[in-house]
Write a protein that holds these residues in place. Structure first.
Motif, PDB file in Angstrom:
ATOM      1  N   ASP A 115       9.568  -2.798  -0.780  1.00  0.00           N
ATOM      2  CA  ASP A 115       8.428  -3.669  -1.065  1.00  0.00           C
ATOM      3  C   ASP A 115       8.883  -4.968  -1.741  1.00  0.00           C
ATOM      4  O   ASP A 115       8.335  -6.039  -1.475  1.00  0.00           O
ATOM      5  CB  ASP A 115       7.432  -2.924  -1.953  1.00  0.00           C
ATOM      6  N   SER A 129       3.844   1.549  -1.203  1.00  0.00           N
ATOM      7  CA  SER A 129       4.423   1.665  -2.546  1.00  0.00           C
ATOM      8  C   SER A 129       3.439   2.328  -3.516  1.00  0.00           C
ATOM      9  O   SER A 129       3.812   3.189  -4.322  1.00  0.00           O
ATOM     10  CB  SER A 129       4.813   0.277  -3.072  1.00  0.00           C
ATOM     11  N   LYS A 130       2.189   1.952  -3.409  1.00  0.00           N
ATOM     12  CA  LYS A 130       1.149   2.529  -4.259  1.00  0.00           C
ATOM     13  C   LYS A 130       0.957   4.011  -3.956  1.00  0.00           C
ATOM     14  O   LYS A 130       0.820   4.842  -4.872  1.00  0.00           O
ATOM     15  CB  LYS A 130      -0.166   1.774  -4.049  1.00  0.00           C
ATOM     16  N   LYS A 131       0.962   4.364  -2.675  1.00  0.00           N
ATOM     17  CA  LYS A 131       0.794   5.763  -2.282  1.00  0.00           C
ATOM     18  C   LYS A 131       1.999   6.604  -2.707  1.00  0.00           C
ATOM     19  O   LYS A 131       1.842   7.794  -3.038  1.00  0.00           O
ATOM     20  CB  LYS A 131       0.597   5.860  -0.768  1.00  0.00           C
ATOM     21  N   VAL A 176       0.842  -1.211   0.000  1.00  0.00           N
ATOM     22  CA  VAL A 176       0.000   0.000   0.000  1.00  0.00           C
ATOM     23  C   VAL A 176       0.871   1.253   0.000  1.00  0.00           C
ATOM     24  O   VAL A 176       0.592   2.223  -0.719  1.00  0.00           O
ATOM     25  CB  VAL A 176      -0.950  -0.002   1.216  1.00  0.00           C
ATOM     26  N   LYS A 235       9.879   1.129  -3.444  1.00  0.00           N
ATOM     27  CA  LYS A 235       9.668  -0.062  -4.275  1.00  0.00           C
ATOM     28  C   LYS A 235      10.688  -1.154  -3.949  1.00  0.00           C
ATOM     29  O   LYS A 235      10.361  -2.343  -3.964  1.00  0.00           O
ATOM     30  CB  LYS A 235       9.739   0.320  -5.753  1.00  0.00           C
TER      31      LYS A 235
END
Length: 208
Positions: free
Chosen positions: A128, A94-96, A92, A125
């Protein structure tokens, strides 16, 4: 009789083998459980993000830059109990982080800020990636947490630096000088008078 004795001995051998396999499997499971516990404890201890703005400028942006606010909110929410929870949280985050490229405030939409956001995203990233490996390198994960914190500080200081510079009053005549340097503002020379070709026929010698 001999047949019964042989059968009994075979039964005892098989039983002992099964017990040995069970004990071996149990020992391996215990070893794996301890290994996972060490990984979890290492990551749990090192998972400490700078989740609060370090200066007034970045604090102001928390209210106006939604993506920045959501990112800080996500890293502030520390997972609990299992390594799986850390893996989900990392995905999450990484997405943000990727979303920080969107809707950058106009004053910060400059190369100095964009490059720091790019470095921040890269390190998030990487974290992650490592935390989702079958054999998680816990030390690398916690090292990257520290690196992400450094990038956050660098980004916020750059934001502050941009605002401070924008408030410095320009010297008299500086604005006009900058305009002169701007070639896009150059005025084309429309008053130039075209040179007319002279009639040279009168100067040519006449042939009798």
């Amino acid at each position: 009789m001999k047949y019964k004795i042989s059968l009994f001995l075979l039964f005892v051998f098989v039983l002992n083998s099964c017990q040995n396999e069970d004990e071996k499997r149990r020992a391996e499971n215990e070893k794996e459980a301890k290994k996972k516990e060490v990984i979890f404890n290492t990551i749990n201890k090192g998972w400490e993000f700078i989740d609060e703005p370090i200066n007034e400028i970045s604090e102001q942006k928390v209210s106006s830059w939604n993506e920045w606010r959501e990112f800080l909110k996500e890293i502030a929410d520390k997972p609990r109990k299992t390594i799986g929870a850390f893996q989900k949280k990392s995905a999450v985050i990484s997405k943000k982080a990727l979303a920080l490229n969107d809707n950058i405030p106009a004053e910060f939409n400059v190369p100095a800020i964009k490059s720091r956001i790019s470095v921040l995203i890269t390190k998030v990233k990487m974290m992650d990636l490592f935390i989702h490996l079958n054999q998680i390198p816990a030390e690398k994960v916690t090292f990257l947490v520290g690196e992400i914190n450094k990038e956050l500080v660098s980004l916020e200081r750059q934001m502050d630096n941009i605002i401070v510079k924008s408030k410095i009053p320009k010297e008299q005549g500086e604005e006009d000088f900058l305009k002169m340097l701007d070639t896009t503002r150059a005025i084309p020379n429309a008053t130039a008078v075209p040179i007319q070709a002279q009639n040279t026929d009168n100067k040519l010698p006449k042939v009798e």
